[in-house]
Design a protein around this motif. Structure first.
Motif, mmCIF file in Angstrom:
data_model
loop_
_atom_site.group_PDB
_atom_site.id
_atom_site.type_symbol
_atom_site.label_atom_id
_atom_site.label_comp_id
_atom_site.label_asym_id
_atom_site.label_seq_id
_atom_site.Cartn_x
_atom_site.Cartn_y
_atom_site.Cartn_z
ATOM 1 N N VAL A 88 0.765 -1.318 0.162
ATOM 2 C CA VAL A 88 0.087 -0.002 0.027
ATOM 3 C C VAL A 88 0.937 1.199 0.210
ATOM 4 C CG1 VAL A 88 -1.978 -1.153 1.201
ATOM 5 C CG2 VAL A 88 -0.283 -0.118 2.457
ATOM 6 N N ASP A 89 0.213 2.360 -0.347
ATOM 7 C CA ASP A 89 0.799 3.764 -0.233
ATOM 8 C C ASP A 89 -0.262 4.806 0.096
ATOM 9 O OD1 ASP A 89 2.489 5.981 -0.562
ATOM 10 O OD2 ASP A 89 2.194 6.088 -2.740
ATOM 11 N N HIS A 90 -0.414 5.070 1.131
ATOM 12 C CA HIS A 90 -1.135 5.816 1.661
ATOM 13 C C HIS A 90 -0.592 7.187 2.536
ATOM 14 C CE1 HIS A 90 -1.089 4.377 6.031
ATOM 15 N NE2 HIS A 90 -0.850 3.310 5.378
ATOM 16 N N ASN A 91 -1.162 7.851 2.599
ATOM 17 C CA ASN A 91 -0.789 9.235 3.439
ATOM 18 C C ASN A 91 0.523 9.649 3.207
ATOM 19 O OD1 ASN A 91 -3.332 9.306 4.658
ATOM 20 N ND2 ASN A 91 -2.649 7.889 6.338
ATOM 21 N N GLY A 92 1.040 9.671 2.254
ATOM 22 C CA GLY A 92 2.539 9.834 1.682
ATOM 23 C C GLY A 92 3.482 9.359 2.437
ATOM 24 N N GLU A 93 3.525 7.904 2.800
ATOM 25 C CA GLU A 93 4.318 7.202 3.684
ATOM 26 C C GLU A 93 5.153 6.688 2.634
ATOM 27 O OE1 GLU A 93 2.720 4.651 6.454
ATOM 28 O OE2 GLU A 93 1.926 6.356 7.604
ATOM 29 N N GLY A 94 4.913 6.335 1.311
ATOM 30 C CA GLY A 94 5.542 5.361 0.415
ATOM 31 C C GLY A 94 4.839 4.076 0.387
ATOM 32 N N TRP A 95 5.489 3.240 -0.395
ATOM 33 C CA TRP A 95 5.017 1.908 -0.474
ATOM 34 C C TRP A 95 5.596 1.179 0.861
ATOM 35 C CZ3 TRP A 95 1.181 0.922 -3.566
ATOM 36 C CH2 TRP A 95 0.949 1.657 -4.882
ATOM 37 N N HIS A 96 4.569 0.207 1.421
ATOM 38 C CA HIS A 96 4.882 -0.519 2.429
ATOM 39 C C HIS A 96 3.967 -1.611 2.538
ATOM 40 C CE1 HIS A 96 2.321 2.632 4.243
ATOM 41 N NE2 HIS A 96 1.804 1.766 5.138
ATOM 42 N N LEU A 97 4.048 -2.401 3.429
ATOM 43 C CA LEU A 97 3.283 -3.710 3.592
ATOM 44 C C LEU A 97 2.358 -3.262 4.618
ATOM 45 C CD1 LEU A 97 5.840 -6.891 3.546
ATOM 46 C CD2 LEU A 97 3.844 -5.798 1.807
ATOM 47 N N HIS A 98 1.190 -3.952 4.550
ATOM 48 C CA HIS A 98 0.167 -4.079 5.822
ATOM 49 C C HIS A 98 -0.371 -5.457 5.669
ATOM 50 C CE1 HIS A 98 -1.706 0.177 5.885
ATOM 51 N NE2 HIS A 98 -0.678 0.293 6.023
ATOM 52 N N TYR A 99 -0.475 -5.893 6.829
ATOM 53 C CA TYR A 99 -0.748 -7.260 7.358
ATOM 54 C C TYR A 99 -2.278 -7.227 7.613
ATOM 55 C CZ TYR A 99 4.198 -7.860 7.633
ATOM 56 O OH TYR A 99 5.343 -7.730 7.492
ATOM 57 N N ARG A 100 -2.988 -6.652 6.775
ATOM 58 C CA ARG A 100 -4.592 -6.795 7.252
ATOM 59 C C ARG A 100 -5.286 -6.316 5.954
ATOM 60 N NH1 ARG A 100 -6.117 -1.460 6.990
ATOM 61 N NH2 ARG A 100 -4.421 0.031 7.443
ATOM 62 N N ASP A 101 -6.509 -6.570 5.838
ATOM 63 C CA ASP A 101 -7.337 -6.061 4.711
ATOM 64 C C ASP A 101 -7.749 -4.606 4.670
ATOM 65 O OD1 ASP A 101 -7.847 -8.696 3.731
ATOM 66 O OD2 ASP A 101 -9.764 -9.169 5.130
ATOM 67 N N ALA A 102 -7.934 -3.872 3.611
ATOM 68 C CA ALA A 102 -8.290 -2.328 3.504
ATOM 69 C C ALA A 102 -9.533 -2.361 4.131
ATOM 70 C CB ALA A 102 -8.360 -1.917 2.080
ATOM 71 N N ASN A 103 -9.669 -1.184 4.777
ATOM 72 C CA ASN A 103 -10.910 -0.520 5.445
ATOM 73 C C ASN A 103 -11.687 -1.330 6.476
ATOM 74 O OD1 ASN A 103 -10.929 1.707 3.348
ATOM 75 N ND2 ASN A 103 -12.006 0.216 1.930
ATOM 76 N N GLN A 104 -10.664 -1.914 7.360
ATOM 77 C CA GLN A 104 -11.153 -2.713 8.325
ATOM 78 C C GLN A 104 -11.346 -1.651 9.651
ATOM 79 O OE1 GLN A 104 -8.180 -5.795 8.973
ATOM 80 N NE2 GLN A 104 -10.082 -7.365 8.595
ATOM 81 N N THR A 105 -11.865 -2.063 10.556
ATOM 82 C CA THR A 105 -12.118 -1.426 11.659
ATOM 83 C C THR A 105 -11.149 -1.196 12.804
ATOM 84 O OG1 THR A 105 -13.354 -3.158 13.079
ATOM 85 C CG2 THR A 105 -14.893 -1.817 11.626
ATOM 86 N N LEU A 106 -11.184 -0.254 13.602
ATOM 87 C CA LEU A 106 -10.024 -0.320 14.563
ATOM 88 C C LEU A 106 -9.743 -1.395 15.437
ATOM 89 C CD1 LEU A 106 -8.349 1.922 16.070
ATOM 90 C CD2 LEU A 106 -10.147 2.309 17.682
ATOM 91 N N PRO A 107 -10.652 -2.203 15.930
ATOM 92 C CA PRO A 107 -10.003 -3.519 16.698
ATOM 93 C C PRO A 107 -9.609 -4.214 15.985
ATOM 94 C CG PRO A 107 -12.612 -3.177 16.783
ATOM 95 C CD PRO A 107 -11.931 -2.036 16.161
ATOM 96 N N HIS A 108 -10.006 -4.473 14.565
ATOM 97 C CA HIS A 108 -9.504 -5.649 13.797
ATOM 98 C C HIS A 108 -8.052 -5.210 13.268
ATOM 99 C CE1 HIS A 108 -13.900 -6.624 13.180
ATOM 100 N NE2 HIS A 108 -13.197 -7.676 13.282
ATOM 101 N N VAL A 109 -7.811 -3.961 12.979
ATOM 102 C CA VAL A 109 -6.562 -3.448 12.666
ATOM 103 C C VAL A 109 -5.611 -3.875 14.035
ATOM 104 C CG1 VAL A 109 -5.326 -1.552 11.945
ATOM 105 C CG2 VAL A 109 -7.428 -1.789 10.816
ATOM 106 N N LEU A 110 -5.952 -3.176 15.030
ATOM 107 C CA LEU A 110 -5.061 -3.441 16.193
ATOM 108 C C LEU A 110 -4.748 -4.909 16.487
ATOM 109 C CD1 LEU A 110 -6.406 -0.639 18.455
ATOM 110 C CD2 LEU A 110 -4.536 -0.463 17.081
#
Length: 186
Positions: A88-110
């Motif tokens: 993913v590339d969001h909020n100007g951070e550059g490309w990086h890996l996320h270990y979760r699905d997109a658009n998940q709720t706060l508890p799922h992300v945490l």
């Protein structure tokens, strides 16, 4: 591209939420931002209460003293948050890996971030590198804060200088022959 392994900051965020729980969802998000999480969280009813459950589940890992039990608990938590890693590339951070699905709720992300971060922390630094403050081991000492050992020598066992000093005073008084009740006034 940079690799964001959700290591140290994730486990320190979990400890911060456990040791000093925010009063509401906005407080949790504010704390997450303090620890470097910039993504937006899809709002959902019950986010705050479910986040407290995620932290409580994570504390089971903290309180497990057997490495195999810790690994089993973490594996369960990561399985519950399972998603394909994604680039993913969001909020100007550059490309990086996320270990979760997109658009998940706060508890799922945490849950995903805590599981992966804690697993990386323990597997790279040592399975013993988290627990409760050693000051609380003394009779009458109320400290139960989580300690995440990020020191070079791997010997951090107190949550604060205050707790370490209190324990040192107890040891000194015990060697000097002071009564056990004297140490609690430190």
């Amino acid at each position: 591209m940079h690799l964001n392994p959700y290591g140290e900051y994730a486990v320190l965020l979990a400890a911060s939420l456990a040791n000093d729980p925010p009063a509401d969802r906005d407080g949790v998000i504010g704390r997450a931002r303090e620890f470097g999480m910039t993504m937006d969280f899809t709002p959902a009813a019950g986010d705050y209460e479910m986040t407290r459950c995620v932290v409580a589940d994570w504390l089971r890992v903290v309180d497990a003293t057997d490495p195999q039990e810790r690994a089993s608990l973490l594996n369960e938590q990561m399985a519950a948050a399972a998603a394909y890693p994604r680039l993913v590339d969001h909020n100007g951070e550059g490309w990086h890996l996320h270990y979760r699905d997109a658009n998940q709720t706060l508890p799922h992300v945490l849950r995903a971030v805590f599981g992966v971060g804690t697993s990386l922390h323990l597997s790279t630094r040592g399975m013993h590198r988290m627990g409760r403050c050693a000051a609380g081991d003394a009779p009458g000492d109320p400290c139960t804060k989580v300690v995440i050992d990020v020191t070079r020598n791997g010997r951090q066992s107190y949550c604060s200088v205050r707790c370490a000093n209190r324990a040192a005073v107890r040891r000194h008084r015990a060697r000097a022959g002071a009564g056990p009740g004297d140490a609690t006034r430190a």
